[in-house]
Write an enzyme that holds these catalytic residues in place. Sequence first.
Site, PDB file in Angstrom:
ATOM      1  N   LEU A 183       0.899  -1.276  -0.194  1.00 56.28           N
ATOM      2  CA  LEU A 183      -0.013  -0.106   0.316  1.00 56.28           C
ATOM      3  C   LEU A 183       0.553   1.347  -0.014  1.00 56.28           C
ATOM      4  CD1 LEU A 183      -3.202  -1.405   2.615  1.00 56.28           C
ATOM      5  CD2 LEU A 183      -2.562  -0.547  -0.007  1.00 56.28           C
ATOM      6  N   CYS A 184       2.146   1.293   0.260  1.00 57.73           N
ATOM      7  CA  CYS A 184       3.261   2.474   0.879  1.00 57.73           C
ATOM      8  C   CYS A 184       3.479   2.411  -0.899  1.00 57.73           C
ATOM      9  CB  CYS A 184       4.505   2.401   1.880  1.00 57.73           C
ATOM     10  SG  CYS A 184       4.841   0.155   1.301  1.00 57.73           S
ATOM     11  N   THR A 185       3.962   1.758  -1.610  1.00 58.12           N
ATOM     12  CA  THR A 185       3.748   2.017  -2.875  1.00 58.12           C
ATOM     13  C   THR A 185       2.755   2.458  -4.054  1.00 58.12           C
ATOM     14  OG1 THR A 185       5.654   0.604  -2.993  1.00 58.12           O
ATOM     15  CG2 THR A 185       5.187   0.394  -5.341  1.00 58.12           C
TER      16      THR A 185
END
Length: 455
Positions: free
Chosen positions: A238-240
């Site tokens: 999700l951070c990407t």
Amino acid sequence: PPLRGTPGGGARARARGRPMEAEEGGAQAMEGDELPGRWADLDRLLLRPGNLVGPDFEPGKDTKDVLHQLIHVLVVGAGGLGCELLKDLALSGITQIDVIDMDTIDVSNLNRQFLFRPPDVGHPKAVVAARRVMERVPGVTVTPHFCRIEDKGLEWYEQFHIIVLGLDSVEARGYINQVACGFLRWGEDGELDRSSVKPMVDGGTEGFKGHARVIVPGVTPCFQCTMWLFPPQVNFPLCTLAETPRSAAHCIEYAHLIQWGQERPGEKFDADDADHMRWVYDKAALRASQFGIPGVTLSHTQGVVKNIVPAIPSTNAIVAAACALETVKMATMCSAGMENYMMYVGTAGVYTHTVKYERDEECPVCSAGVPLRLGSRQTLRECIGCLVAKYPERLAEPSVSCGSQNLYMRGVFEEETRPNLDKAMGELLGGADSGLLVVNDKKLLNPLRVRLALE
């Protein structure tokens, strides 16, 4: 070959044991089917000996009649691969085929599932495919079943000599694998009863890649033995997605997984809703333009959200041809069978590779029994705990028996057998240092056999 020892001969033996009305029905199905030279190529395989035949091959009209009149094949799946399988099997001289599929025809199927036409949209795939094959191939009977594979009982599957899989689901393959392995019968010494073998041929395609494999339960690796062949589902961090998108897929998944919930809270996303898909596409295209990322299209958005790999008709045709050929080999032993997994890659030229994978002797699905070692003083309760810990995906609340003795049973016999839970396994086995436990559970399609050794 995977079928060495029995399967071809076993299939013929089981076919010969069918009722006379089945034989007469098969013969009648071929009446009026005397197109000159129709079976010339098949005759070259079945009516004369050869150096590359299977060990049980018997050239002659009897073997040809077995293929034409007695062998009963089940095709699981009537999609892109299933349509090719039905066509190939019917044109190979197999006249008794059943097909099962729970899906209906969609417009998107028409570019590759060649048995379907625009007026067929919305109708069951199995029904339409069966009708179209019978219209085009004289003498063949294809019986459709528009339902889930779980809707059929084990006794229904037992009628077929060979099961051919044209599925796109790992879960469905696993279910049919358990069904076929559930028919296996083992002697007390762990010797396989070859007459209980229900052979399968499995095909699968993904874009320009595909595979065909022969599964002879109890002899070659079953589906469970080679589960490691299937790669895990790709998930993006999700951070990407939120901070550093690097591809069109990242932008699409950001709109799908993050923006939808933020901007349309409480509304469930429906991948089959055209308006929902268009919304995700618009948001993904906007985000891609902000980061200078090309490649966001509506079709790509649909592929990422639905995890769709484009289907290639030629791949389906190649894999289905390999599967149909292996089915004919199984039925007649006219040639040595595949050992036991064929991989096809068409991304750069045409490449095929055959691998002989090894069977897992401790497979919980196809083995004579999984091993378990315990101390003779360990209790039945500890034994059950060990089994649940070892097979959490298969066992939840198991019942255990040994021979004719119920060690611990759920339901109406629970109170009667409960005292055994705290007894030592050595005592329950009557002082023996080993025993075969049969474990049943609501999660299991078939009982789990456990070869218990006490120390």
